[in-house]
Design a protein around this motif. Structure first.
Motif, mmCIF file in Angstrom:
data_model
loop_
_atom_site.group_PDB
_atom_site.id
_atom_site.type_symbol
_atom_site.label_atom_id
_atom_site.label_comp_id
_atom_site.label_asym_id
_atom_site.label_seq_id
_atom_site.Cartn_x
_atom_site.Cartn_y
_atom_site.Cartn_z
ATOM 1 N N LEU A 110 0.810 -1.215 0.000
ATOM 2 C CA LEU A 110 0.000 0.000 0.000
ATOM 3 C C LEU A 110 0.844 1.267 0.000
ATOM 4 O O LEU A 110 0.505 2.246 -0.678
ATOM 5 C CB LEU A 110 -0.930 0.004 1.223
ATOM 6 N N ILE A 111 1.941 1.251 0.770
ATOM 7 C CA ILE A 111 2.770 2.452 0.923
ATOM 8 C C ILE A 111 4.201 2.119 0.534
ATOM 9 O O ILE A 111 4.912 1.406 1.257
ATOM 10 C CB ILE A 111 2.737 2.979 2.371
ATOM 11 N N ASN A 112 4.617 2.608 -0.606
ATOM 12 C CA ASN A 112 5.965 2.368 -1.121
ATOM 13 C C ASN A 112 6.378 3.554 -1.984
ATOM 14 O O ASN A 112 5.544 4.394 -2.336
ATOM 15 C CB ASN A 112 6.019 1.058 -1.922
ATOM 16 N N GLU A 113 7.644 3.627 -2.313
ATOM 17 C CA GLU A 113 8.125 4.741 -3.137
ATOM 18 C C GLU A 113 7.852 4.522 -4.620
ATOM 19 O O GLU A 113 7.753 5.472 -5.391
ATOM 20 C CB GLU A 113 9.626 4.954 -2.893
ATOM 21 N N LYS A 114 7.749 3.265 -5.017
ATOM 22 C CA LYS A 114 7.426 2.930 -6.407
ATOM 23 C C LYS A 114 6.884 1.503 -6.415
ATOM 24 O O LYS A 114 7.432 0.622 -5.746
ATOM 25 C CB LYS A 114 8.669 3.025 -7.290
ATOM 26 N N PHE A 115 5.803 1.283 -7.171
ATOM 27 C CA PHE A 115 5.161 -0.033 -7.154
ATOM 28 C C PHE A 115 5.860 -0.988 -8.123
ATOM 29 O O PHE A 115 5.338 -1.338 -9.186
ATOM 30 C CB PHE A 115 3.676 0.069 -7.487
ATOM 31 N N THR A 116 7.061 -1.399 -7.736
ATOM 32 C CA THR A 116 7.789 -2.450 -8.444
ATOM 33 C C THR A 116 8.156 -3.513 -7.417
ATOM 34 O O THR A 116 8.115 -3.263 -6.209
ATOM 35 C CB THR A 116 9.077 -1.907 -9.095
ATOM 36 N N PHE A 117 8.525 -4.688 -7.891
ATOM 37 C CA PHE A 117 8.806 -5.790 -6.968
ATOM 38 C C PHE A 117 9.914 -5.435 -5.979
ATOM 39 O O PHE A 117 9.762 -5.615 -4.766
ATOM 40 C CB PHE A 117 9.194 -7.049 -7.756
ATOM 41 N N ARG A 118 11.038 -4.912 -6.486
ATOM 42 C CA ARG A 118 12.168 -4.599 -5.612
ATOM 43 C C ARG A 118 11.846 -3.488 -4.633
ATOM 44 O O ARG A 118 12.241 -3.548 -3.472
ATOM 45 C CB ARG A 118 13.401 -4.233 -6.440
ATOM 46 N N GLU A 119 11.103 -2.475 -5.085
ATOM 47 C CA GLU A 119 10.760 -1.360 -4.194
ATOM 48 C C GLU A 119 9.763 -1.790 -3.121
ATOM 49 O O GLU A 119 9.845 -1.345 -1.979
ATOM 50 C CB GLU A 119 10.197 -0.189 -5.000
ATOM 51 N N VAL A 120 8.834 -2.659 -3.475
ATOM 52 C CA VAL A 120 7.885 -3.182 -2.486
ATOM 53 C C VAL A 120 8.616 -4.040 -1.454
ATOM 54 O O VAL A 120 8.353 -3.939 -0.255
ATOM 55 C CB VAL A 120 6.757 -3.987 -3.169
ATOM 56 N N MET A 121 9.556 -4.858 -1.924
ATOM 57 C CA MET A 121 10.339 -5.680 -1.002
ATOM 58 C C MET A 121 11.230 -4.827 -0.109
ATOM 59 O O MET A 121 11.431 -5.140 1.069
ATOM 60 C CB MET A 121 11.199 -6.677 -1.789
ATOM 61 N N TRP A 122 11.742 -3.725 -0.669
ATOM 62 C CA TRP A 122 12.544 -2.807 0.151
ATOM 63 C C TRP A 122 11.688 -2.194 1.255
ATOM 64 O O TRP A 122 12.091 -2.158 2.428
ATOM 65 C CB TRP A 122 13.138 -1.704 -0.727
ATOM 66 N N ALA A 123 10.498 -1.707 0.894
ATOM 67 C CA ALA A 123 9.594 -1.128 1.888
ATOM 68 C C ALA A 123 9.193 -2.178 2.925
ATOM 69 O O ALA A 123 9.138 -1.893 4.128
ATOM 70 C CB ALA A 123 8.352 -0.561 1.197
ATOM 71 N N PHE A 124 8.930 -3.397 2.463
ATOM 72 C CA PHE A 124 8.594 -4.502 3.372
ATOM 73 C C PHE A 124 9.715 -4.729 4.379
ATOM 74 O O PHE A 124 9.470 -4.900 5.579
ATOM 75 C CB PHE A 124 8.348 -5.768 2.551
ATOM 76 N N SER A 125 10.966 -4.704 3.919
ATOM 77 C CA SER A 125 12.101 -4.923 4.817
ATOM 78 C C SER A 125 12.231 -3.804 5.848
ATOM 79 O O SER A 125 12.603 -4.050 7.000
ATOM 80 C CB SER A 125 13.401 -5.050 4.013
ATOM 81 N N ILE A 126 11.914 -2.581 5.454
ATOM 82 C CA ILE A 126 11.974 -1.443 6.371
ATOM 83 C C ILE A 126 10.911 -1.578 7.451
ATOM 84 O O ILE A 126 11.186 -1.402 8.656
ATOM 85 C CB ILE A 126 11.783 -0.116 5.611
ATOM 86 N N TYR A 127 9.678 -1.907 7.047
ATOM 87 C CA TYR A 127 8.596 -2.070 8.016
ATOM 88 C C TYR A 127 8.869 -3.242 8.952
ATOM 89 O O TYR A 127 8.631 -3.148 10.160
ATOM 90 C CB TYR A 127 7.262 -2.285 7.296
#
Length: 215
Positions: A110-127
């Motif tokens: 839902l909340i990421n800097e860009k809706f791509t696989f790597r960016e979603v996984m990056w946001a997931f790792s931060i959360y």
């Protein structure tokens, strides 16, 4: 790289060294949450998907490899090493850590800097990193009896996050357009989770008494 970032990286590395020293030298993982270590392994695996496709610097690559290798080796030792796994406190390390994974993944979608696989996984790792310490803190609160190396490990892990916040503040005032709300908010949440532990750790050091957390 500024001094706060370097100090944060070295403090983070020191926390891993302390934990590995305990496991390799004493052959014990008493007081260490396997649930937290599994979450950290997942954090690094999700964050460093770009390891072999996006080169930033030798320092950056080496640090990524170190944290990946150390996190998975710690999990392996706690699960598979005949001597070390006997010291694991399964009775008290019962936090249902998998309940943290799905909400963090949903938040990343839902909340990421860009809706791509790597960016979603990056946001997931931060959360996920923001809450990964919870099983460890709960375990320490249940057992209360905290040895020096375990206390130092958690303290250095928390200090790393505090130093990273100082790094962000420094970069905000010295670099134009430096804004990373996802990292900032997650980092503040993570630091607040350590607040209670920091208080009792500092008081035990000040009074030269054994570290104990209230039940």
């Amino acid at each position: 790289m500024n001094l706060f970032r370097l100090a944060g990286d070295m403090t983070h590395l020191l926390s891993v060294v302390v934990l590995l020293l305990k496991i390799h030298t004493i052959k014990s993982c008493a007081g260490i949450s396997l649930k937290t270590q599994e979450l950290y392994a997942l954090v690094f695996a999700a964050r460093y998907l770009d390891l072999f496709v996006h080169f930033i610097s030798l320092y950056n690559t080496v640090m990524k490899l170190v944290f990946l290798a150390s996190s998975f080796s710690i999990v392996w030792y706690m699960r598979r090493h005949k001597i070390v796994r006997r010291t694991y406190d399964r009775e008290h390390d019962t936090f249902r850590h998998y309940f943290l994974v799905l909400p963090c993944l949903a938040l990343a979608l839902l909340i990421n800097e860009k809706f791509t696989f790597r960016e979603v996984m990056w946001a997931f790792s931060i959360y996920l990193e923001a809450v990964a310490i919870l099983p460890q803190l709960v375990l320490l609160q249940r057992t209360r009896n905290i040895d020096n190396l375990t206390g130092q490990y958690v303290f250095f892990l928390g200090a790393y996050r505090v130093l990273y916040i100082l790094n962000w503040i420094y970069r905000y005032f010295t670099e134009p357009h430096f804004v990373h709300w996802i990292s900032w908010i997650a980092g503040i949440v993570q630091t607040l989770l350590y607040a209670d532990f920091f208080y009792y750790y500092i008081m035990s050091w000040k009074n030269n008494v054994k570290l104990e957390l209230p039940a």
